[in-house]
Structure formats: structure tokens, C-alpha cells
Enzyme design. Sequence first.
Site, mmCIF file in Angstrom:
data_model
loop_
_atom_site.group_PDB
_atom_site.id
_atom_site.type_symbol
_atom_site.label_atom_id
_atom_site.label_comp_id
_atom_site.label_asym_id
_atom_site.label_seq_id
_atom_site.Cartn_x
_atom_site.Cartn_y
_atom_site.Cartn_z
ATOM 1 N N SER A 172 2.489 1.671 6.695
ATOM 2 C CA SER A 172 2.887 1.348 5.329
ATOM 3 C C SER A 172 4.119 0.456 5.284
ATOM 4 O O SER A 172 4.596 0.127 4.197
ATOM 5 C CB SER A 172 3.157 2.646 4.547
ATOM 6 N N HIS A 198 -3.891 -1.213 5.117
ATOM 7 C CA HIS A 198 -3.052 -0.152 4.551
ATOM 8 C C HIS A 198 -3.729 0.483 3.333
ATOM 9 O O HIS A 198 -3.794 -0.117 2.266
ATOM 10 C CB HIS A 198 -1.671 -0.707 4.166
ATOM 11 N N GLU A 240 -4.260 -2.705 1.017
ATOM 12 C CA GLU A 240 -3.519 -3.914 1.371
ATOM 13 C C GLU A 240 -4.002 -4.424 2.731
ATOM 14 O O GLU A 240 -4.129 -3.633 3.673
ATOM 15 C CB GLU A 240 -2.016 -3.624 1.466
ATOM 16 N N ASN A 250 4.796 -0.657 -1.212
ATOM 17 C CA ASN A 250 5.976 0.120 -0.842
ATOM 18 C C ASN A 250 7.274 -0.668 -0.956
ATOM 19 O O ASN A 250 8.344 -0.066 -1.092
ATOM 20 C CB ASN A 250 5.809 0.697 0.557
#
Length: 293
Positions: free
Chosen positions: A121, A142, A154, A192
Site C-alpha cells: 500500500s 493494490h 490501484e 493512501n
Amino acid sequence: MAAVIKKVGVIGAGQMGNGIAHVAALAGFDVVLNDVSADRLKSGMATINGNLARQVSKKGVTEDDKAKAMARITLAEKLEGLADCDLVIETAVEKEEVKRKIFHELCAVLKPEAIVASDTSSISITRLAAATDRPERFIGIHFMNPVPLMELVELIRGIATDDSTFEASKEFVAKLGKQVAVSEDFPAFIVNRILLPMINEAIYTLYEGVGNVEAIDAAMKLGAHHPMGPLELADFIGLDTCLSIMQVLHEGLADSKYRPCPLLVKYVEAGWLGRKTQRGFYDYRGAKPVPTR
């Protein structure tokens, strides 16, 4: 031409790994779920079975779909069990040295044409790819947590990732019924990079006494229509994972605005990691979660 992916390996039977195995098997892929712990494999399969049963009860899938998905998953306690996979996705703890060790050992048994992916992440895909014998066939895939429910994945290319690897990975994600967001290989990628600083700021808000746990979570749920409060979400993600991502951001971007809150560090040092340890910003050991501050 993009590689054809038929058999998928997943390293790690925890929350992310069993979720990826679940959606891949349900989409028709043969799946090998790997973990060094037989107990974790057993627990992961029980979670997949329970989550599929929940989907059946909500009419999302049929009993036949569930039975076929469970039958497509085989278990492996050794990386050798992944030798004939077309794609292997690593979901280990968010520590670069752990991931690099796994990739080094995996590439020794994996067929040369296989694609290797990380569900990291936050960590550099380019650096992780450099630990393998196939940086051109390495990519970041991800998934969001919980994997069966979240629509987004992602995709992150390293500097050496070739077009066929990217196209095969994009096609794989589409077959899972997920939407792709393509991110550049910068610390923490897109989701994130935005989400974790918000959570870190919420922890600073608690640390500085601006509000207590309940007030901060209620403020964001009722005032910003977030489905979960930021401290509740931190407990769900895992406070150790939150800290690891903030450290990657702080070190990778060299900006003080990403400094992990000292209170987050203290909770991790105490072993209060959230739901998985039954204590974080809430105590989950009773019938109802109770704020710890």
C-alpha cells in the site's frame, strides 16, 4: 501481447490475501493460497467460506458459484506450490525487507514467464522489483480492504515494468469486476497518499486534546458523511500498517507534514494495533467497542 493469466498465486492468507483469493476464485481463476502457517491457511479458508456464504444470503452469488469458487482454491505451505502460477500476488506485512526476502525466494521456484505483483500500500514498486529476477514482469496491484466489497484496485508500474505486464494485470483486474486507478510509483500511491495523512491528523487531533475518540469519529461521520470515523478506520486497517505507511511517506517525501503522530507510535509500541489485537483506539474485548481515550 499481454500474457494470459489462468492460475493465480496469493502469498499470505490474512485479511488481504484471503480477500484476493476469494475474488479471483469467484471470477473463475484457479488459485493457490500460500502461507507459512497451516493455522492461518485454515483460518483464511474459513473466512472465504463465511464471506461467500454472506454473498449467497444476499443473492449476490449462488450456492453453485460458492461451491465452484471454494473448489478452485488449493493451499500451499511452501512457495514451491506456486511454481506453475501465471501471476503471484504478495500480501505480506508492510515491511520492505520482508517483501524483498519473499520475492528473492519466490523467483527461484517460479516459471520464467510468470508475473510477480505486490499488494503493497506504500512501498516503491521499482525498489521491490529490483529484488527479483524479472523487474519487467513486476507490478503493484493494490487492492482496497475489504477486497470482496471494494471496487477499486490501484495499478502501479515500476520503472522497468513492460507494457505486456501492465496490460495483463489490467485485464486480470477487469475480470475480477474491479475498476483500475493507475498511479505513478510515488510513496503511498493515490489512495493512501490522501487517506493516511487524514487519519494521522485525526490522531494528532486526539493527541492534542481537541476532541476525544467518540467526538472525532462522530464529527467525520456526521459532518463529512464518512462511512467510518478516522480512528475507527485506523483500527480496521491496523495501527502498525498506518504507522508503516506514514513512515514511508515521511522518509520518501522528506516533508514534516507526514511525521507520524507520537500517539500512533505509542499505540503500536504497546501492541495495541486495532481490531486484530482487540485494542486500538477502541477496546473490542467486550460486547460493544469502548474508546480507549
